[in-house]
Scaffold this active site. Structure first.
Site, PDB file in Angstrom:
ATOM      1  N   SER A  57       0.798  -1.233   0.000  1.00  0.00           N
ATOM      2  CA  SER A  57       0.000   0.000   0.000  1.00  0.00           C
ATOM      3  C   SER A  57       0.827   1.279   0.000  1.00  0.00           C
ATOM      4  CB  SER A  57      -0.956   0.013   1.197  1.00  0.00           C
ATOM      5  OG  SER A  57      -2.077  -0.796   0.933  1.00  0.00           O
ATOM      6  N   LYS A  60       0.204   3.750  -2.700  1.00  0.00           N
ATOM      7  CA  LYS A  60      -0.806   4.814  -2.605  1.00  0.00           C
ATOM      8  C   LYS A  60      -0.182   6.196  -2.411  1.00  0.00           C
ATOM      9  CE  LYS A  60      -4.513   1.842  -0.832  1.00  0.00           C
ATOM     10  NZ  LYS A  60      -3.951   0.562  -0.408  1.00  0.00           N
ATOM     11  N   SER A 119      -6.529   3.528   3.972  1.00  0.00           N
ATOM     12  CA  SER A 119      -5.807   2.689   3.010  1.00  0.00           C
ATOM     13  C   SER A 119      -6.763   1.950   2.077  1.00  0.00           C
ATOM     14  CB  SER A 119      -4.898   1.681   3.732  1.00  0.00           C
ATOM     15  OG  SER A 119      -3.900   1.209   2.859  1.00  0.00           O
ATOM     16  N   LYS A 221       2.690   6.598   5.633  1.00  0.00           N
ATOM     17  CA  LYS A 221       1.837   5.516   5.129  1.00  0.00           C
ATOM     18  C   LYS A 221       2.419   4.172   5.525  1.00  0.00           C
ATOM     19  CE  LYS A 221      -1.718   4.088   2.726  1.00  0.00           C
ATOM     20  NZ  LYS A 221      -1.771   2.877   3.582  1.00  0.00           N
TER      21      LYS A 221
END
Length: 381
Positions: A57, A60, A119, A221
């Site tokens: 992720s 992202k 997320s 993140k």
């Protein structure tokens, strides 16, 4: 200007090598990791920073970056509502989602919170479609932007980071991307520090546990898949003397959420506790005013076209002494920005850093009589 920045990057490598010999790096339980001082742009320490890894992720972050660019360029508005496609809604149901609904238009602001706080893989697809029209075109933009930023070992296959053999990156490349997000879009980067977000009557917490443990951490993140392990890009900002330092840590492939949190915190604390970032020179500050031959002026200001910040082990900054080496004789015409020498920062007689010095102003040629006079003086010198 590009040559100057490249030279400054090379000088950072020289300093980093010297630093590595003086402060032992911490032991971090991860496949690869990196610590970057975003204030100076300097790599402090790393282990296998160019190892190809799955971003999960952390992908992202690029999706957010391209959305921020679209907002900056007025291609999107933060309050604009977009329709939700069936493709976005049906993204892997077993993965992280913000639970958008094809029957309910959603704002770009909510999608960004769903992307970075929750997320949401559905949010990633919806944003990709809002920015580029479709997911495939957006992926092309992701890879084009990665190349522009200098992420030389990165390829994206989708906007969310679900496993794909064509989705890979490195800790170094992620640090480059993180720095650009933070420095270029501070107004949107603040989303990363939101601890929880509610959409469709469902509240989800930010997976970055450091937001609760360390008040100086404000992003960025986390990521996780079975194949990637637990990963995190984290950033913190703390005062250091007369500047405020920002560090970015990248930890890839740990064995648990708790481990990625602890190792990221360890790395940030180590960087803040063992190093200082100091401002050596200000943008436009003259470090010397040497004599100019055959010019419309007798002297010229030389220095740097941007603030010069460096990160050094604690206690070293006070010992650094400048040694200027000019390309004498300096003969006009000399355009502003021309390289006219280098400045070495020396500690105990050993160079720790080299910086290119440039002309801070343009000096035109003197008249034919002035040039003739200086030619004779140079010949006699």
């Amino acid at each position: 200007m590009k040559k100057l920045l490249a030279a400054l990057a090379s000088s950072v490598l020289l300093l980093t090598s010297a630093v590595a010999q003086t402060i032992p790096a911490p032991t971090i339980a991860a496949k690869s990791w990196l610590l970057l001082d975003a204030t100076s742009g300097q790599l402090i320490a790393a282990q296998d920073p160019n190892l190809r890894v799955e971003p999960a992720s952390l992908t992202k972050i690029m999706t957010a970056y391209l959305t921020f660019e679209a907002l900056r360029d007025k291609k999107l508005d933060i309050n604009q509502k977009v329709n939700v496609s069936v493709r976005a809604w049906k993204v892997d149901s077993s993965s992280s989602k913000m639970f958008i609904d094809p029957a309910v238009p959603v704002s770009i602001d909510d999608l960004l919170h769903g992307l970075m706080v929750q997320s949401g893989n559905d949010a990633a697809v919806a944003l990709a479609e809002a920015v580029a029209g479709d997911e495939a075109t957006f992926v092309t933009l992701m890879n084009r932007e990665a190349k522009r930023l200098g992420m030389t070992n990165t390829r994206f296959a989708n906007p969310h980071g679900l496993p794909s053999p064509d989705n890979f990156t490195t800790a170094r490349d992620l640090s480059i991307l993180a720095k650009h997000v933070i420095l270029e879009f501070p107004q949107y980067y603040k989303i990363d520090s939101v601890k929880s977000f509610t959409y469709n009557k469902i509240t989800q917490q930010n997976r970055n546990r450091l937001l609760w443990l360390d008040p100086t951490v404000d992003g960025m993140k986390t990521g996780h898949t079975e194949s990637a392990g637990y990963c995190m890009v984290a950033s913190a900002k703390r005062p250091s003397g007369n500047v405020e330092r920002r560090l970015i840590s990248v930890v890839m492939g740990t064995n648990s959420d708790a481990t990625r949190t602890a190792e990221s915190q360890k790395l940030l604390n180590w960087g803040f506790q063992n190093f200082d970032t100091v401002k050596l020179y200000a943008k436009g500050q003259a470090v010397d005013t040497p004599q100019i031959w055959k010019g419309s002026k007798n002297t010229m200001k030389i220095g740097f076209r941007q603030d010069v910040m460096v990160t050094v082990p604690k206690g070293v900054a006070a010992k650094m002494k400048p040694v200027l080496e000019r390309k004498d004789p300096l003969v006009a015409p000399i355009p502003e920005g021309a390289n006219v020498g280098k400045l070495k920062m020396v500690v105990d007689g050993k160079p720790m850093l080299e910086l290119p010095v440039v002309a801070l102003e343009t000096v035109e040629q003197a008249s034919i009589f002035g040039r003739a006079w200086d030619s004779m003086r140079l010949w006699m010198k």
